[in-house]
Design a protein around this motif. Structure first.
Motif, PDB file in Angstrom:
ATOM      1  N   TYR A 123       0.837  -1.211   0.000  1.00 14.79           N
ATOM      2  CA  TYR A 123       0.000   0.000   0.000  1.00 14.79           C
ATOM      3  C   TYR A 123       0.869   1.257   0.000  1.00 14.79           C
ATOM      4  O   TYR A 123       0.608   2.215  -0.737  1.00 14.79           O
ATOM      5  CB  TYR A 123      -0.924  -0.005   1.213  1.00 14.79           C
ATOM      6  CG  TYR A 123      -1.872   1.171   1.243  1.00 14.79           C
ATOM      7  CD1 TYR A 123      -3.152   1.056   0.719  1.00 14.79           C
ATOM      8  CD2 TYR A 123      -1.488   2.392   1.779  1.00 14.79           C
ATOM      9  CE1 TYR A 123      -4.023   2.132   0.726  1.00 14.79           C
ATOM     10  CE2 TYR A 123      -2.349   3.469   1.787  1.00 14.79           C
ATOM     11  CZ  TYR A 123      -3.610   3.342   1.261  1.00 14.79           C
ATOM     12  OH  TYR A 123      -4.465   4.413   1.253  1.00 14.79           O
ATOM     13  N   PHE A 124       1.899   1.257   0.823  1.00 12.73           N
ATOM     14  CA  PHE A 124       2.801   2.409   0.910  1.00 12.73           C
ATOM     15  C   PHE A 124       3.428   2.712  -0.451  1.00 12.73           C
ATOM     16  O   PHE A 124       3.560   3.862  -0.846  1.00 12.73           O
ATOM     17  CB  PHE A 124       3.889   2.132   1.953  1.00 12.73           C
ATOM     18  CG  PHE A 124       4.935   3.200   2.045  1.00 12.73           C
ATOM     19  CD1 PHE A 124       4.660   4.415   2.635  1.00 12.73           C
ATOM     20  CD2 PHE A 124       6.199   2.987   1.533  1.00 12.73           C
ATOM     21  CE1 PHE A 124       5.625   5.409   2.722  1.00 12.73           C
ATOM     22  CE2 PHE A 124       7.174   3.970   1.611  1.00 12.73           C
ATOM     23  CZ  PHE A 124       6.883   5.189   2.204  1.00 12.73           C
ATOM     24  N   LEU A 125       3.803   1.670  -1.177  1.00  8.15           N
ATOM     25  CA  LEU A 125       4.487   1.850  -2.454  1.00  8.15           C
ATOM     26  C   LEU A 125       3.543   2.162  -3.611  1.00  8.15           C
ATOM     27  O   LEU A 125       3.951   2.791  -4.590  1.00  8.15           O
ATOM     28  CB  LEU A 125       5.308   0.599  -2.787  1.00  8.15           C
ATOM     29  CG  LEU A 125       6.482   0.322  -1.848  1.00  8.15           C
ATOM     30  CD1 LEU A 125       7.059  -1.062  -2.123  1.00  8.15           C
ATOM     31  CD2 LEU A 125       7.548   1.390  -1.980  1.00  8.15           C
ATOM     32  N   THR A 126       2.281   1.722  -3.522  1.00  6.55           N
ATOM     33  CA  THR A 126       1.377   1.871  -4.672  1.00  6.55           C
ATOM     34  C   THR A 126       0.152   2.735  -4.417  1.00  6.55           C
ATOM     35  O   THR A 126      -0.503   3.156  -5.357  1.00  6.55           O
ATOM     36  CB  THR A 126       0.861   0.493  -5.139  1.00  6.55           C
ATOM     37  OG1 THR A 126       0.032  -0.064  -4.109  1.00  6.55           O
ATOM     38  CG2 THR A 126       2.010  -0.446  -5.487  1.00  6.55           C
ATOM     39  N   GLY A 127      -0.216   2.930  -3.171  1.00  6.39           N
ATOM     40  CA  GLY A 127      -1.410   3.693  -2.860  1.00  6.39           C
ATOM     41  C   GLY A 127      -2.666   2.851  -2.763  1.00  6.39           C
ATOM     42  O   GLY A 127      -3.761   3.381  -2.587  1.00  6.39           O
ATOM     43  N   SER A 128      -2.517   1.526  -2.887  1.00  6.45           N
ATOM     44  CA  SER A 128      -3.670   0.640  -2.713  1.00  6.45           C
ATOM     45  C   SER A 128      -3.184  -0.699  -2.174  1.00  6.45           C
ATOM     46  O   SER A 128      -2.041  -1.085  -2.392  1.00  6.45           O
ATOM     47  CB  SER A 128      -4.411   0.440  -4.038  1.00  6.45           C
ATOM     48  OG  SER A 128      -3.613  -0.273  -4.952  1.00  6.45           O
ATOM     49  N   PRO A 129      -4.060  -1.418  -1.471  1.00  8.79           N
ATOM     50  CA  PRO A 129      -3.667  -2.745  -0.993  1.00  8.79           C
ATOM     51  C   PRO A 129      -3.530  -3.701  -2.178  1.00  8.79           C
ATOM     52  O   PRO A 129      -4.032  -3.409  -3.275  1.00  8.79           O
ATOM     53  CB  PRO A 129      -4.795  -3.153  -0.054  1.00  8.79           C
ATOM     54  CG  PRO A 129      -5.938  -2.276  -0.395  1.00  8.79           C
ATOM     55  CD  PRO A 129      -5.396  -1.040  -1.042  1.00  8.79           C
ATOM     56  N   PRO A 130      -2.876  -4.838  -1.976  1.00  9.01           N
ATOM     57  CA  PRO A 130      -2.661  -5.751  -3.107  1.00  9.01           C
ATOM     58  C   PRO A 130      -3.946  -6.191  -3.801  1.00  9.01           C
ATOM     59  O   PRO A 130      -4.005  -6.268  -5.018  1.00  9.01           O
ATOM     60  CB  PRO A 130      -1.957  -6.957  -2.479  1.00  9.01           C
ATOM     61  CG  PRO A 130      -1.437  -6.500  -1.174  1.00  9.01           C
ATOM     62  CD  PRO A 130      -2.272  -5.326  -0.755  1.00  9.01           C
ATOM     63  N   TYR A 131      -4.959  -6.511  -3.037  1.00  8.33           N
ATOM     64  CA  TYR A 131      -6.230  -6.982  -3.610  1.00  8.33           C
ATOM     65  C   TYR A 131      -7.315  -5.982  -3.222  1.00  8.33           C
ATOM     66  O   TYR A 131      -8.007  -6.157  -2.227  1.00  8.33           O
ATOM     67  CB  TYR A 131      -6.552  -8.390  -3.108  1.00  8.33           C
ATOM     68  CG  TYR A 131      -5.388  -9.331  -3.316  1.00  8.33           C
ATOM     69  CD1 TYR A 131      -5.111  -9.843  -4.580  1.00  8.33           C
ATOM     70  CD2 TYR A 131      -4.554  -9.672  -2.262  1.00  8.33           C
ATOM     71  CE1 TYR A 131      -4.021 -10.682  -4.781  1.00  8.33           C
ATOM     72  CE2 TYR A 131      -3.464 -10.516  -2.459  1.00  8.33           C
ATOM     73  CZ  TYR A 131      -3.207 -11.010  -3.725  1.00  8.33           C
ATOM     74  OH  TYR A 131      -2.127 -11.828  -3.925  1.00  8.33           O
ATOM     75  N   ALA A 132      -7.458  -4.946  -4.017  1.00  8.72           N
ATOM     76  CA  ALA A 132      -8.304  -3.820  -3.633  1.00  8.72           C
ATOM     77  C   ALA A 132      -9.714  -3.890  -4.184  1.00  8.72           C
ATOM     78  O   ALA A 132     -10.559  -3.104  -3.784  1.00  8.72           O
ATOM     79  CB  ALA A 132      -7.645  -2.515  -4.083  1.00  8.72           C
ATOM     80  N   SER A 133      -9.988  -4.807  -5.082  1.00  8.70           N
ATOM     81  CA  SER A 133     -11.323  -4.810  -5.680  1.00  8.70           C
ATOM     82  C   SER A 133     -12.071  -6.094  -5.333  1.00  8.70           C
ATOM     83  O   SER A 133     -11.474  -7.106  -4.992  1.00  8.70           O
ATOM     84  CB  SER A 133     -11.228  -4.649  -7.202  1.00  8.70           C
ATOM     85  OG  SER A 133     -10.524  -5.730  -7.757  1.00  8.70           O
ATOM     86  N   GLY A 134     -13.377  -6.000  -5.437  1.00  9.46           N
ATOM     87  CA  GLY A 134     -14.228  -7.141  -5.156  1.00  9.46           C
ATOM     88  C   GLY A 134     -14.831  -7.064  -3.770  1.00  9.46           C
ATOM     89  O   GLY A 134     -14.527  -6.180  -2.968  1.00  9.46           O
TER      90      GLY A 134
END
Length: 174
Positions: free
Chosen positions: A56-67
């Motif tokens: 999240y820190f590196l991308t701005g979203s958690p690894p599995y952000a959808s669904g």
């Protein structure tokens, strides 16, 4: 809460409530084994959750952000870690290797505790500090533009004096 792997002071040390099997923790940071059997979690679940936090820190979203929550829980268990380079092409391979080991699906494939994670991250930082990298072309161009501005830009202060404005370029990398 990073998934809240285990609460040591509880008598039953369970993250599920036996009567209705509610999970304690945030689905986006929950280790795969924690969703299956919270009785068997150990510090490696915290390593996984910390890996999700680093992602999240590196991308701005958690690894599995959808669904839905159920879909995200399942993704933590069976889906490969989404390609971080799709969002951040500049991630050094050494840092990516640390992250992927933190996010291994099987606890035995992860770092076994946070001390091991800290040691791996320190090794990465030491390597990065010892390996100078040239600034990217956009940093060089921005430096040139700001150098030109600093030679010509003056701003008046309230007391009637002037101050030259000069910007230093700092490249921050993880």
């Amino acid at each position: 809460d990073m998934g809240v792997a285990k609460i040591a002071d509880l008598d039953h040390n369970s993250l599920t409530v036996h009567s209705n099997q509610n999970l304690l923790g945030t689905v986006d940071y929950l280790a795969p084994e924690q969703a299956i059997d919270s009785h068997a979690v150990d510090p490696r679940a915290d390593v996984y959750s910390l890996g999700c936090t680093l992602y999240y820190f590196l991308t701005g979203s958690p690894p599995y952000a959808s669904g839905s929550q159920a879909q995200r829980l399942l993704a933590h268990q069976i889906s490969p870690v989404p390609n971080i380079r799709a969002k951040r092409a500049d991630i050094p391979q050494m840092l990516l290797d640390v992250l992927l080991k933190m996010l291994a699906k099987k606890p035995e494939d992860r770092y076994q505790n946070c001390r091991e994670v800290a040691a791996a991250l320190q090794e990465f930082l030491d390597y990065e500090a010892a390996t100078p990298t040239p600034p990217s072309s956009h940093v060089i161009e921005a430096s040139r533009q700001q150098a030109e501005v600093s030679e010509t830009d003056t701003r008046s202060k309230k007391d009637g004096g002037t101050v030259a404005v000069k910007f230093a370029m700092i490249k921050v990398s993880c």
